[in-house]
Design a protein around this motif. Structure first.
Motif, PDB file in Angstrom:
ATOM      1  N   PHE A   1      10.773 -12.748  28.065  1.00 49.11           N
ATOM      2  CA  PHE A   1       9.853 -11.702  28.504  1.00 49.11           C
ATOM      3  C   PHE A   1       8.435 -12.051  28.068  1.00 49.11           C
ATOM      4  CE2 PHE A   1       7.532  -7.697  27.948  1.00 49.11           C
ATOM      5  CZ  PHE A   1       7.614  -7.229  29.257  1.00 49.11           C
ATOM      6  N   PRO A   2       7.464 -12.054  28.997  1.00 43.24           N
ATOM      7  CA  PRO A   2       6.083 -12.424  28.679  1.00 43.24           C
ATOM      8  C   PRO A   2       5.320 -11.254  28.064  1.00 43.24           C
ATOM      9  CG  PRO A   2       6.267 -12.003  31.023  1.00 43.24           C
ATOM     10  CD  PRO A   2       7.651 -11.830  30.449  1.00 43.24           C
ATOM     11  N   ALA A   3       5.547 -11.009  26.793  1.00 47.48           N
ATOM     12  CA  ALA A   3       4.988  -9.833  26.132  1.00 47.48           C
ATOM     13  C   ALA A   3       3.465  -9.834  26.153  1.00 47.48           C
ATOM     14  CB  ALA A   3       5.506  -9.768  24.698  1.00 47.48           C
ATOM     15  N   ALA A   4       2.845 -10.999  25.948  1.00 48.99           N
ATOM     16  CA  ALA A   4       1.383 -11.054  25.911  1.00 48.99           C
ATOM     17  C   ALA A   4       0.778 -10.638  27.247  1.00 48.99           C
ATOM     18  CB  ALA A   4       0.919 -12.461  25.536  1.00 48.99           C
ATOM     19  N   GLU A   5       1.367 -11.093  28.345  1.00 48.71           N
ATOM     20  CA  GLU A   5       0.852 -10.711  29.661  1.00 48.71           C
ATOM     21  C   GLU A   5       1.052  -9.224  29.910  1.00 48.71           C
ATOM     22  OE1 GLU A   5       0.319 -14.441  29.219  1.00 48.71           O
ATOM     23  OE2 GLU A   5       2.421 -13.805  29.179  1.00 48.71           O
ATOM     24  N   TYR A   6       2.129  -8.661  29.397  1.00 49.55           N
ATOM     25  CA  TYR A   6       2.355  -7.219  29.562  1.00 49.55           C
ATOM     26  C   TYR A   6       1.333  -6.417  28.769  1.00 49.55           C
ATOM     27  CZ  TYR A   6       4.855  -2.752  29.794  1.00 49.55           C
ATOM     28  OH  TYR A   6       5.192  -1.450  29.999  1.00 49.55           O
ATOM     29  N   VAL A   7       1.078  -6.830  27.535  1.00 45.67           N
ATOM     30  CA  VAL A   7       0.092  -6.141  26.702  1.00 45.67           C
ATOM     31  C   VAL A   7      -1.291  -6.213  27.337  1.00 45.67           C
ATOM     32  CG1 VAL A   7      -1.118  -6.205  24.482  1.00 45.67           C
ATOM     33  CG2 VAL A   7       1.370  -6.434  24.555  1.00 45.67           C
ATOM     34  N   ASN A   8      -1.650  -7.362  27.861  1.00 45.82           N
ATOM     35  CA  ASN A   8      -3.009  -7.579  28.374  1.00 45.82           C
ATOM     36  C   ASN A   8      -3.225  -7.059  29.789  1.00 45.82           C
ATOM     37  OD1 ASN A   8      -3.861  -8.874  26.000  1.00 45.82           O
ATOM     38  ND2 ASN A   8      -3.109 -10.869  26.716  1.00 45.82           N
ATOM     39  N   HIS A   9      -2.158  -7.070  30.614  1.00 42.62           N
ATOM     40  CA  HIS A   9      -2.353  -6.761  32.038  1.00 42.62           C
ATOM     41  C   HIS A   9      -1.375  -5.714  32.577  1.00 42.62           C
ATOM     42  CE1 HIS A   9      -5.050 -10.209  32.124  1.00 42.62           C
ATOM     43  NE2 HIS A   9      -4.085 -10.963  31.633  1.00 42.62           N
ATOM     44  N   GLY A  10      -0.522  -5.155  31.732  1.00 44.47           N
ATOM     45  CA  GLY A  10       0.440  -4.177  32.217  1.00 44.47           C
ATOM     46  C   GLY A  10       1.516  -4.815  33.079  1.00 44.47           C
TER      47      GLY A  10
END
Length: 261
Positions: free
Chosen positions: A72-81
């Motif tokens: 799961f790409p957690a950083a992309e979720y945090v930064n871009h939803g």
């Protein structure tokens, strides 16, 4: 078969690793690990994670965050939803991290870009979320029809490709299937099936990545995170990356000492 139940990802990893440290050949067929609260991380959990992460970095293998990011790409979720998961990761991040034509890929990419015979890939994770939301909104809740499996159906979450992956004896995807279930009290259960599971270099990062995936689906649907279950048809304390058996056993002991503070 061995079943283990613990509260957090780190505690579950440590208990399972201790079991593997004690059994013959440090391997176990059908190791089942239940994590009661996968998104919880206590102070002792951070100490366990720091110990494992330090060991992995010392041997030059992927740290826990990198392993978790394969699921799961957690950083992309945090930064871009959600757009970061559905679009930024597969279109911008994945092409930069893929190692070449011989690289089988990443679970996180397969979850959102699964090829079809028409040539137009589908987004299985988005389809699954939308299906869940529809069920929740219309009040007709089917509790056991949300799968990420081998198939390319639009209602499944594919992770193992029997055509491409079946030719690999090593260095292929080990996570074969992810199943979501909606509980009677609107909690989301996640069950993951591994055909093989490396407990030194992969398992803790895998647990954390799966917990991130589960939390994402909960965020998108309004469900509460329930237990996460990992079923490993074959689990081992491996020595593939340069460390010895005694090094692996020392890691487990050090993690327990760190947990106690």
């Amino acid at each position: 078969m061995k079943a283990i139940a613990q509260t957090t990802c780190e505690q579950a990893w440590l208990k399972a690793a201790e079991h593997l440290a004690e059994v013959r050949d440090h391997t176990q067929y059908n190791l089942i690990v239940e994590i009661e609260r996968p998104v919880l991380h206590e102070a002792s959990d951070h100490r366990i994670r720091k110990t494992v992460d330090g060991f992995l970095r010392d041997y030059g293998v992927h740290p826990i965050s990198t392993v978790a990011g394969t699921i799961f790409p957690a950083a992309e979720y945090v930064n871009h939803g959600a757009r970061g998961v559905y679009e930024t990761y597969p279109e911008e991040v994945y092409p930069e991290i893929r190692l070449g034509p011989s690289d089988w890929g990443r679970y996180a990419h397969r979850l959102v870009r699964w090829p079809t015979s028409s040539g137009n890939p589908i987004n299985p994770l988005k389809t699954l979320v939308e299906k869940m939301k529809q069920q929740l909104n219309n009040g007709r809740r089917m509790r056991a029809c949300y799968e990420l499996s081998l198939t390319d159906s639009a209602i499944d979450l594919p992770l193992y490709d029997p055509v491409a992956d079946g030719r690999r004896s090593r260095n292929g995807p080990c996570l074969s299937h992810v199943s979501f279930k909606i509980g009677a009290t609107d909690i989301l259960y996640l069950t993951a099936l591994y055909r093989s599971h490396s407990y030194v270099s992969r398992a803790l990062g895998n647990f954390i990545g799966l917990a991130g995936l589960q939390a994402f689906v909960c965020d998108q649907t309004g469900l509460a995170p329930g237990p996460l279950v990992s079923i490993s048809s074959y689990a081992r304390l491996e020595t593939d990356a340069g460390w010895s058996v005694s090094d692996a056993l020392q890691l487990v002991e050090s993690a327990r000492l760190a947990e106690r503070g």
